[in-house]
Design a protein around this motif. Structure first.
Motif, PDB file in Angstrom:
ATOM      1  N   ARG A   1      38.015   4.351 -55.003  1.00 56.03           N
ATOM      2  CA  ARG A   1      38.494   4.507 -56.378  1.00 56.03           C
ATOM      3  C   ARG A   1      39.328   5.760 -56.575  1.00 56.03           C
ATOM      4  O   ARG A   1      39.854   5.985 -57.668  1.00 56.03           O
ATOM      5  CB  ARG A   1      37.301   4.535 -57.338  1.00 56.03           C
ATOM      6  N   LEU A   2      39.426   6.581 -55.532  1.00 54.72           N
ATOM      7  CA  LEU A   2      40.230   7.798 -55.618  1.00 54.72           C
ATOM      8  C   LEU A   2      41.655   7.526 -55.150  1.00 54.72           C
ATOM      9  O   LEU A   2      41.873   6.877 -54.122  1.00 54.72           O
ATOM     10  CB  LEU A   2      39.608   8.906 -54.764  1.00 54.72           C
ATOM     11  N   ALA A   3      42.622   8.029 -55.893  1.00 56.98           N
ATOM     12  CA  ALA A   3      44.026   7.779 -55.571  1.00 56.98           C
ATOM     13  C   ALA A   3      44.387   8.290 -54.184  1.00 56.98           C
ATOM     14  O   ALA A   3      45.202   7.686 -53.483  1.00 56.98           O
ATOM     15  CB  ALA A   3      44.918   8.427 -56.625  1.00 56.98           C
ATOM     16  N   ASP A   4      43.776   9.407 -53.758  1.00 55.98           N
ATOM     17  CA  ASP A   4      44.070   9.996 -52.447  1.00 55.98           C
ATOM     18  C   ASP A   4      43.029   9.619 -51.399  1.00 55.98           C
ATOM     19  O   ASP A   4      43.003  10.215 -50.318  1.00 55.98           O
ATOM     20  CB  ASP A   4      44.153  11.523 -52.561  1.00 55.98           C
ATOM     21  N   ARG A   5      42.139   8.685 -51.748  1.00 57.01           N
ATOM     22  CA  ARG A   5      41.052   8.284 -50.840  1.00 57.01           C
ATOM     23  C   ARG A   5      40.149   9.461 -50.480  1.00 57.01           C
ATOM     24  O   ARG A   5      39.481   9.469 -49.449  1.00 57.01           O
ATOM     25  CB  ARG A   5      41.621   7.668 -49.552  1.00 57.01           C
ATOM     26  N   GLY A   6      40.155  10.464 -51.306  1.00 58.55           N
ATOM     27  CA  GLY A   6      39.372  11.675 -51.104  1.00 58.55           C
ATOM     28  C   GLY A   6      39.902  12.749 -52.028  1.00 58.55           C
ATOM     29  O   GLY A   6      40.733  12.478 -52.904  1.00 58.55           O
TER      30      GLY A   6
END
Length: 259
Positions: A45-50
């Motif tokens: 769910r994070l735009a940066d995958r982290g």
């Protein structure tokens, strides 16, 4: 008019491509890697995958209670512990009042030898020290605790984090009842609200692993969401609560009456 050339005219196409690959590799080597939580339901769910390793992130307690303040502090400390382990560098923690509990930080993986503490008299001093630490570029992370930081201050921290390729974590304290600190405008890449939640019942008397409500209030390039997670372990890692079918069966009969 002069013409910009990547390579001398005599260079071959292969040499030009090799030169470009080296330049791109050099840029990528200086970029700060994103730190995943290693929980698919969260990272997906994070735009940066982290968490962006060259950006400002803000954290606030869900309520002005000591329990929620402790949860928010340990949430940040767990992330910083993992950043320190990944980069083999120290964490700068800037406060205006020294009320951190070192054994608690160590329980989530942030040991004293990984920490550098600094103290500022006012919020503006904390923000200035954070900015200096971020631009230094040799720290695993920079954490600061403030009651007030306007849009200009958050933009400066964001620019400093990007320049030093170092993550910044701004812990916002409550200033007045009923007004969440995250209602103020900010240039932060992500904004988190952390609160305590009831622990799972154990089959015997005792205290289970703490649980937190982890709410991403805002993120650049993505949507907000909320999850119930188990608190950081001694390596700074969060966990999903065990699925219902994997939990211990509740006590029944005489055992239940004795609990």
């Amino acid at each position: 008019m002069s013409r910009f050339r990547l390579m001398p005219e005599a260079s071959t196409r292969t040499e030009i491509l090799a030169h470009l690959r080296e330049a791109i590799a050099d840029v990528r080597s200086r970029e700060a890697a994103a730190l995943p939580f290693e929980i698919a339901q969260l990272d997906d769910r994070l735009a940066d995958r982290g968490l962006d390793g060259a950006a400002l992130h803000e954290i606030a307690p869900a309520a002005p209670a000591l329990s929620d303040e402790a949860a928010a502090t340990l949430f940040v400390a767990g992330i910083a512990a993992r950043m320190a382990a990944m980069t083999d560098a120290r964490v700068l923690w800037v406060v205006s009042r020294f009320d951190l509990y070192a054994p608690g930080l160590e329980q989530v993986g942030l040991s004293p030898e990984r920490l550098i503490f600094a103290e500022g008299r006012e919020d503006r001093d904390v923000l200035a020290l954070m900015e200096d630490g971020l631009r230094h570029g040799a720290l695993a992370a920079v954490i600061g605790e403030v009651r007030r930081a306007d849009m200009t201050a958050s933009r400066r921290l964001q620019l400093a984090a990007d320049a030093g390729k170092t993550p910044a974590f701004l812990s916002r304290r409550w200033r007045r009842q009923g007004v969440c600190p995250l209602t103020e405008l900010s240039a932060a890449s992500t904004r988190w609200r952390i609160g305590c939640a009831p622990s799972a019942r154990l089959p015997a008397s005792g205290v289970g692993r703490p649980r937190w409500t982890v709410e991403l209030v805002r993120q650049r390039g993505g949507n907000p969401f909320s999850l119930l997670l188990e608190a950081c372990d001694d390596t700074g890692r969060l966990a999903l609560p065990a699925a219902a079918q994997h939990r211990a069966a509740p006590a029944v009969g005489a055992a239940a009456r004795a609990a």
